[in-house]
Design a protein around this motif. Structure first.
Motif, short mmCIF file in Angstrom:
data_model
loop_
_atom_site.label_atom_id
_atom_site.label_comp_id
_atom_site.label_asym_id
_atom_site.label_seq_id
_atom_site.Cartn_x
_atom_site.Cartn_y
_atom_site.Cartn_z
N GLN A 76 0.85 -1.19 0.00
CA GLN A 76 0.00 0.00 0.00
C GLN A 76 0.88 1.24 0.00
O GLN A 76 0.80 2.08 0.88
CB GLN A 76 -0.91 0.01 1.23
CG GLN A 76 -1.82 -1.19 1.35
CD GLN A 76 -2.59 -1.19 2.66
OE1 GLN A 76 -3.04 -0.15 3.12
NE2 GLN A 76 -2.74 -2.35 3.27
N TYR A 77 1.76 1.33 -1.01
CA TYR A 77 2.68 2.46 -1.03
C TYR A 77 1.95 3.80 -1.07
O TYR A 77 2.47 4.82 -0.61
CB TYR A 77 3.65 2.34 -2.21
CG TYR A 77 3.01 2.46 -3.57
CD1 TYR A 77 2.83 3.70 -4.17
CD2 TYR A 77 2.60 1.33 -4.26
CE1 TYR A 77 2.24 3.81 -5.42
CE2 TYR A 77 2.02 1.43 -5.51
CZ TYR A 77 1.85 2.67 -6.09
OH TYR A 77 1.27 2.78 -7.33
N GLU A 78 0.72 3.80 -1.60
CA GLU A 78 -0.06 5.05 -1.63
C GLU A 78 -0.35 5.55 -0.22
O GLU A 78 -0.67 6.71 -0.01
CB GLU A 78 -1.37 4.85 -2.37
CG GLU A 78 -1.23 4.40 -3.82
CD GLU A 78 -1.31 2.90 -3.96
OE1 GLU A 78 -1.04 2.18 -2.98
OE2 GLU A 78 -1.64 2.43 -5.07
N GLY A 79 -0.24 4.66 0.78
CA GLY A 79 -0.50 5.04 2.16
C GLY A 79 0.68 5.68 2.85
O GLY A 79 0.57 6.08 4.02
N LEU A 80 1.83 5.78 2.17
CA LEU A 80 2.99 6.47 2.72
C LEU A 80 2.97 7.90 2.20
O LEU A 80 2.96 8.13 0.99
CB LEU A 80 4.29 5.77 2.30
CG LEU A 80 4.43 4.32 2.76
CD1 LEU A 80 5.67 3.68 2.13
CD2 LEU A 80 4.51 4.23 4.28
N GLY A 81 2.94 8.86 3.14
CA GLY A 81 2.81 10.26 2.75
C GLY A 81 3.98 11.11 3.17
O GLY A 81 4.68 10.81 4.15
N VAL A 85 7.94 18.77 5.86
CA VAL A 85 8.77 18.54 7.07
C VAL A 85 8.55 17.18 7.71
O VAL A 85 9.24 16.83 8.66
CB VAL A 85 8.50 19.64 8.13
CG1 VAL A 85 8.95 20.99 7.64
CG2 VAL A 85 7.02 19.66 8.53
N ALA A 86 7.61 16.38 7.22
CA ALA A 86 7.23 15.17 7.95
C ALA A 86 6.79 14.05 7.01
O ALA A 86 6.60 14.25 5.80
CB ALA A 86 6.11 15.50 8.93
N VAL A 87 6.63 12.87 7.60
CA VAL A 87 6.13 11.69 6.88
C VAL A 87 5.02 11.06 7.71
O VAL A 87 4.91 11.30 8.92
CB VAL A 87 7.25 10.66 6.63
CG1 VAL A 87 8.28 11.21 5.65
CG2 VAL A 87 7.94 10.26 7.93
N ARG A 88 4.21 10.23 7.07
CA ARG A 88 3.13 9.58 7.80
C ARG A 88 2.72 8.29 7.10
O ARG A 88 3.08 8.02 5.95
CB ARG A 88 1.91 10.50 7.92
CG ARG A 88 1.25 10.84 6.59
CD ARG A 88 -0.14 11.41 6.75
NE ARG A 88 -1.07 10.41 7.28
CZ ARG A 88 -2.36 10.63 7.45
NH1 ARG A 88 -2.89 11.82 7.13
NH2 ARG A 88 -3.14 9.69 7.91
N LYS A 89 1.91 7.50 7.81
CA LYS A 89 1.31 6.28 7.28
C LYS A 89 -0.21 6.40 7.42
O LYS A 89 -0.69 6.80 8.47
CB LYS A 89 1.81 5.05 8.07
CG LYS A 89 3.30 4.84 8.03
CD LYS A 89 3.73 3.67 8.90
CE LYS A 89 3.86 4.05 10.36
NZ LYS A 89 4.48 2.98 11.19
N SER A 90 -0.92 6.05 6.38
CA SER A 90 -2.38 6.09 6.48
C SER A 90 -2.90 4.94 7.32
O SER A 90 -4.01 4.97 7.83
CB SER A 90 -3.01 6.04 5.08
OG SER A 90 -2.67 4.83 4.43
#
Length: 260
Positions: A76-81, A85-90
């Motif tokens: 689910q690479y689309e869920g990596l944002g 300044v930051a990163v997140r996971k859906s």
């Protein structure tokens, strides 16, 4: 190299990647410029390759014994944002795996460090990935070669101000139930690659680009890889099993690099 390792290694519990993977949250998490840059490059290749390269594939790689990333979700690479300044996971169960591109990024950083010191002519080798600038001391282009079948000398290439990366099934492979299990995973199926392609080599200005695309094209069937590389203007060499022989497929302007 130490700096990239501290940011992107899944084998270090203190790396930025391991901290991100271990965070069971979907909140935005502060991340360094370098970590965001490598993840962003990986996600770009994921989108362009239609999922053949997937920075969330780590748990599947670990399932087959080739990596340390254990997580609840994958594919689910689309869920990596990423933002400024930051990163997140859906999904808090997702993880990032940058092993398919981080070595190329480290090689690019090595080249930049040498150039910053005024060194303009060099050939760097980082674990089989190569980056060249300028010329050989003899005044010619740098000369490298792609390994052929069964460790034989394959195609000779000349490099100038470019990098080459190779992904293949000859290394990091083991036998199971009468079949070879490769470390190259097709993220779309969750299984090791099993097609006719022996290796894919990509020449590009950036080692990270060459690294990521060699991995992505290796995960595809050779005809799909050839078509996509042609569509995107990539310079690549595919070695493909053809009966009892190995056939070479040259894509893009790779002919400009072939030694005469």
């Amino acid at each position: 190299v130490d700096d990239v390792d501290l940011e992107c290694s899944p084998y270090r519990p203190d790396s930025a990647l391991s901290v991100f993977n271990g965070a069971m949250t979907t909140d935005w998490l502060p991340a360094s410029d370098q970590f965001r840059a490598v993840l962003s490059k990986g996600l770009d290749i994921a989108h362009q390759s239609r999922g053949a390269f997937d920075p969330s594939v780590g748990p599947v790689v670990a399932r087959y014994g080739f990596g340390p990333i254990h997580a609840e979700a994958w594919g689910q690479y689309e869920g990596l944002g990423i933002n400024a300044v930051a990163v997140r996971k859906s999904d808090a169960g997702l993880s990032a795996d940058l092993c398919g591109i981080a070595k190329g990024h480290a090689l690019d950083r090595m080249a930049m460090a040498l150039e910053a010191q005024g060194v303009g002519d060099f050939l760097l080798d980082l674990g089989g990935e190569l980056c060249a600038r300028g010329r050989h001391p003899d005044g010619r282009d740098w000369q490298v070669a792609i390994e052929g079948a069964s460790g034989t000398l394959g195609m000779g290439l000349k490099l100038r101000n470019s990098a080459i990366a190779t992904s293949g099934v000859s290394a990091q492979v083991y036998g199971a139930d009468g079949h070879e299990v490769s470390h190259i995973i097709d993220p779309r199926t969750g299984s090791p690659v099993s097609g006719r392609t022996v290796s894919v080599s990509v020449v590009a200005k950036s080692a990270a680009t060459a690294d990521g695309w060699a991995t992505a094209l290796m995960a595809m069937e050779h005809d799909q890889a050839e078509a996509l590389a042609t569509e995107l203007g990539l310079d690549a060499v595919l070695l493909v099993r053809d009966g009892g022989a190995i056939r070479t497929i040259a894509v893009g302007a790779i002919g400009d690099h072939v030694l005469g």
